[in-house]
Design a protein around this motif. Sequence first.
Motif, short mmCIF file in Angstrom:
data_model
loop_
_atom_site.label_atom_id
_atom_site.label_comp_id
_atom_site.label_asym_id
_atom_site.label_seq_id
_atom_site.Cartn_x
_atom_site.Cartn_y
_atom_site.Cartn_z
N ARG A 205 -1.85 8.08 -8.49
CA ARG A 205 -1.39 7.94 -7.23
C ARG A 205 -2.51 7.35 -6.16
N THR A 206 -3.36 6.74 -6.90
CA THR A 206 -4.45 5.93 -5.94
C THR A 206 -4.27 4.58 -6.07
N ASN A 207 -3.14 3.87 -6.70
CA ASN A 207 -3.02 2.51 -6.75
C ASN A 207 -1.50 2.33 -6.51
N VAL A 208 -1.16 1.19 -6.04
CA VAL A 208 0.26 0.79 -5.94
C VAL A 208 0.44 -0.95 -6.08
N ASP A 209 1.40 -1.25 -6.71
CA ASP A 209 1.71 -2.52 -7.02
C ASP A 209 2.95 -3.02 -6.51
N LEU A 210 3.56 -4.32 -6.93
CA LEU A 210 4.75 -4.70 -6.39
C LEU A 210 5.83 -3.68 -7.09
N GLY A 211 5.56 -3.29 -8.27
CA GLY A 211 6.62 -2.52 -8.70
C GLY A 211 7.04 -1.39 -7.77
N VAL A 322 -1.57 -6.68 1.61
CA VAL A 322 -2.91 -5.91 1.30
C VAL A 322 -2.85 -5.58 -0.13
N ILE A 323 -1.44 -5.46 -0.60
CA ILE A 323 -1.52 -4.87 -2.29
C ILE A 323 -1.88 -6.12 -3.16
N LEU A 324 -1.59 -7.27 -2.65
CA LEU A 324 -1.93 -8.78 -3.46
C LEU A 324 -3.48 -8.87 -3.37
#
Length: 334
Positions: A205-211, A322-324
């Motif tokens: 839960r400390t990371n997020v991607d385009l998925g 921001v994610i990228l």
Amino acid sequence: MRIVEVIADRKHAKTLAGMAKFYGAEDYWWGGDGADGRCSIRMLVPDDRRQAMIDSLQDLFKANDRARIVVQSIDAVLTHEGHADQDVKEEKSKTVAATREELYSQIAKGAQLDSNFLVLTFLSTLVAAIGLVENNIAVVIGAMVIAPLLGPNIALAFATSLGDKELTWRAFKTNGAGIGLSMLISIAIALILPIGLDSPEILSRTNVDLGGVVLGLASGAAAVLSLTTGLSSTLVGVMVAVALLPPTATLGMMLGTGRWEEALGAFLLLVVNIVCVLLSAKVVFLLKGVRPRSWTDRNRAKQSMAIYLSLWAVLLALLIAVILIRAAGWHAAW
């Protein structure tokens, strides 16, 4: 198909009978006159005619505080031979379109800030924190299902689609209270209890991607479709797919232990989920034709829809950027 019951002054009897015929009611019948001078009529109305009929009834009785319009669901209509009416069975097999008023009654409950909402948020935060720390996916899923945080976000998208300022404010307030309470509890847990925060469930839960963005958009759309089609049982699956509570609890615990980088990742995941749910929910409401009844309200709703759609779209674009950037920096570090 629903039963639309109208209770009004006896002088409206002929008008109501004419409306039943005009809007294609399958059948209608009278409930008799009351001692107060009112009569009642019940109409068996197909789903595709119900919204237009209710709008006309509201126009007819807009200055009459004695009139009541009641919409009732039905399971089956039996013929004289004791068999279910074929039209009802066919409609049951199709997508059931809820009217604006039915949606409002159901969705507005999710924006209600009361003791039940706060207690559920408190308990679900405790359950989520335990599941995250112990790396117990079953417990985390249980917290996702308990958590009432999805309701205020759907209510916010619905309210802005109608330009309803009162419901918009209620949804904002309830959403803020729920997320704030969950964060405070999880911060307190991290400060008071000697717990480790390196379990896979927490770190995920400390990371997020385009998925995660695609998941949030799809889940928000599915939540609204489940409400507008009457298949609200699928909301449980949506709650699990786009859970708002685990990243909130993770954010609070990371803040409580001073792990700022992980806290930023959890915050980004939480915001992405919220923005995606709001954006996709508003698009579905727009496509389903959810709008106010009067021309003035519709004009105001168009402005509200344009403003909030633009706001959520811009926020989502910024979050993707921001994610990228974070992903590029992480790969560069390695």
